[in-house]
Design an enzyme around this catalytic site. Structure first.
Site, short mmCIF file in Angstrom:
data_model
loop_
_atom_site.label_atom_id
_atom_site.label_comp_id
_atom_site.label_asym_id
_atom_site.label_seq_id
_atom_site.Cartn_x
_atom_site.Cartn_y
_atom_site.Cartn_z
N ALA A 86 1.15 -1.08 -0.21
CA ALA A 86 0.08 -0.12 0.43
C ALA A 86 0.75 1.50 -0.08
O ALA A 86 2.08 1.42 0.17
CB ALA A 86 -1.35 0.37 0.92
N GLU A 117 -2.72 -12.89 -4.27
CA GLU A 117 -4.04 -12.64 -4.44
C GLU A 117 -4.64 -10.77 -4.66
O GLU A 117 -4.20 -10.21 -3.69
CB GLU A 117 -4.62 -13.22 -3.02
N ASN A 122 -10.38 -3.99 -8.58
CA ASN A 122 -8.96 -3.90 -7.61
C ASN A 122 -8.26 -3.22 -9.36
O ASN A 122 -7.48 -3.26 -9.76
CB ASN A 122 -8.34 -3.79 -6.62
N TYR A 129 0.35 -4.53 -11.52
CA TYR A 129 1.09 -5.97 -10.80
C TYR A 129 1.17 -6.42 -13.08
O TYR A 129 2.48 -7.68 -13.09
CB TYR A 129 0.77 -7.24 -10.21
C1 LIG Z 1 -2.49 -0.67 -5.95
C2 LIG Z 1 -1.27 1.02 -5.28
C3 LIG Z 1 0.05 0.09 -3.94
C4 LIG Z 1 -0.59 1.32 -6.23
O1 LIG Z 1 0.52 2.10 -5.47
P1 LIG Z 1 1.43 3.42 -6.57
O2 LIG Z 1 2.48 3.52 -5.89
O3 LIG Z 1 -0.02 4.90 -6.46
O4 LIG Z 1 1.59 2.71 -7.78
P2 LIG Z 1 2.55 3.16 -9.00
O5 LIG Z 1 2.31 4.13 -9.04
O6 LIG Z 1 3.48 2.75 -8.85
O7 LIG Z 1 1.60 3.10 -10.49
C5 LIG Z 1 2.27 2.25 -10.89
C6 LIG Z 1 1.42 1.55 -12.06
O8 LIG Z 1 -0.01 0.98 -11.55
C7 LIG Z 1 -1.40 1.20 -12.32
N1 LIG Z 1 -1.63 1.54 -11.65
C8 LIG Z 1 -1.66 1.78 -10.54
N2 LIG Z 1 -2.43 2.51 -10.02
C9 LIG Z 1 -3.57 2.34 -10.45
C10 LIG Z 1 -4.83 3.01 -11.00
N3 LIG Z 1 -5.62 3.62 -10.18
N4 LIG Z 1 -5.59 3.22 -12.31
C11 LIG Z 1 -5.25 2.69 -13.44
N5 LIG Z 1 -3.41 2.02 -13.02
C12 LIG Z 1 -3.08 2.16 -12.04
C13 LIG Z 1 -0.46 1.76 -13.65
O9 LIG Z 1 -0.38 0.97 -14.63
C14 LIG Z 1 0.73 2.50 -13.32
O10 LIG Z 1 1.98 2.94 -13.67
P3 LIG Z 1 1.91 4.25 -14.57
O11 LIG Z 1 1.37 5.49 -13.75
O12 LIG Z 1 2.67 4.84 -15.77
O13 LIG Z 1 0.33 4.41 -15.27
C15 LIG Z 1 -1.90 1.71 -3.97
O14 LIG Z 1 -2.88 2.63 -4.82
C16 LIG Z 1 -2.83 1.45 -3.08
O15 LIG Z 1 -2.27 1.75 -1.77
N6 LIG Z 1 -3.89 0.65 -3.02
C17 LIG Z 1 -4.36 0.63 -1.30
C18 LIG Z 1 -4.22 -0.34 -1.12
C19 LIG Z 1 -4.26 -1.73 -2.45
O16 LIG Z 1 -5.67 -1.81 -2.99
N7 LIG Z 1 -3.02 -2.90 -2.61
C20 LIG Z 1 -3.13 -3.91 -3.14
C21 LIG Z 1 -3.29 -4.75 -2.30
S1 LIG Z 1 -3.05 -6.53 -3.24
#
Ligand SMILES: CC(C)(COP(=O)(O)OP(=O)(O)OC[C@H]1O[C@@H](n2cnc3c(N)ncnc32)[C@H](O)[C@@H]1OP(=O)(O)O)[C@@H](O)C(=O)NCCC(=O)NCCS
Length: 161
Positions: A86, A117, A122, A129
């Site tokens: 996260a 998983e 999401n 991933y």
């Molecule tokens: C999922 C999560 C960890 C991503 O963290 P983040 O630092 O914002 O992600 P990044 O900036 O490294 O994104 C990397 C890539 O992932 C994809 N991505 C990340 N968030 C996205 C979104 N909201 N919608 C679409 N694509 C997304 C994109 O391909 C992105 O690359 P880009 O920005 O060049 O398009 C964050 O949204 C989070 O903490 N969510 C809540 C917790 C969660 O769902 N964790 C995963 C549980 S399995």
């Protein structure tokens, strides 16, 4: 002298973020992000258990002296399970999670096999991933007890089905 708004000061360059091992002292900040990130957040005890395991990879992403993200990956037999990732809601879409997972892959070893998983709804996490090379490998029906949602199973490396 220019004035900086709260919104501007929340903007950070990816280069300002550094990664290191997660410690017990990080857990209050981790829990604060966890509770803002998941409908069914992990408890403190769950994090303590994972951080105490010597075979896993638990990382903190830091900016300044604060935690902006974390990752928990555990090793079971010869497979690494990405259990939790996260990023602070104010720091998302800056590449922090992507770089943190890449760092985990490097520390665990690129030749290893990884699975996770993720909720089928999401889409952002699934897109991340897939960008990192994980592939979809089926579903676990009604895996999440809070709302009965299915989990998408993903693998990096040869799946063990
Ligand atoms: C999922 C999560 C960890 C991503 O963290 P983040 O630092 O914002 O992600 P990044 O900036 O490294 O994104 C990397 C890539 O992932 C994809 N991505 C990340 N968030 C996205 C979104 N909201 N919608 C679409 N694509 C997304 C994109 O391909 C992105 O690359 P880009 O920005 O060049 O398009 C964050 O949204 C989070 O903490 N969510 C809540 C917790 C969660 O769902 N964790 C995963 C549980 S399995």
């Amino acid at each position: 002298m220019s004035e900086t708004t709260a919104a501007e000061s929340a903007i950070i360059e990816p280069g300002e973020v550094t990664f290191r091992r997660l410690t017990y002292g990080d857990l209050p900040a981790v829990l604060s992000i966890e509770r803002r990130s998941f409908p069914a957040p992990w408890s403190l005890a769950m994090f303590v258990l994972e951080v105490s395991k010597p075979s896993g990879v638990c990382l903190a992403a830091t900016a300044g002296d604060g935690i902006v993200g974390y990752l928990v990956c555990s090793r079971y037999a010869d497979v690494f399970h990405l259990m939790n990732v996260a990023v602070d809601p104010d720091r998302r879409r800056l590449g922090i999670a992507e770089r943190m997972v890449e760092r985990m892959l490097l520390e665990a070893g690129r030749e290893e096999r990884f699975t996770l998983e993720v909720r089928v709804s999401n889409h952002g996490a699934i897109a991340m991933y897939e960008k990192l090379g994980f592939r979809r490998a089926g579903r676990r029906r009604r895996y999440y007890s809070d709302n009965g949602e299915d989990a998408m199973i993903m693998w990096l490396g040869e799946p063990w089905l």
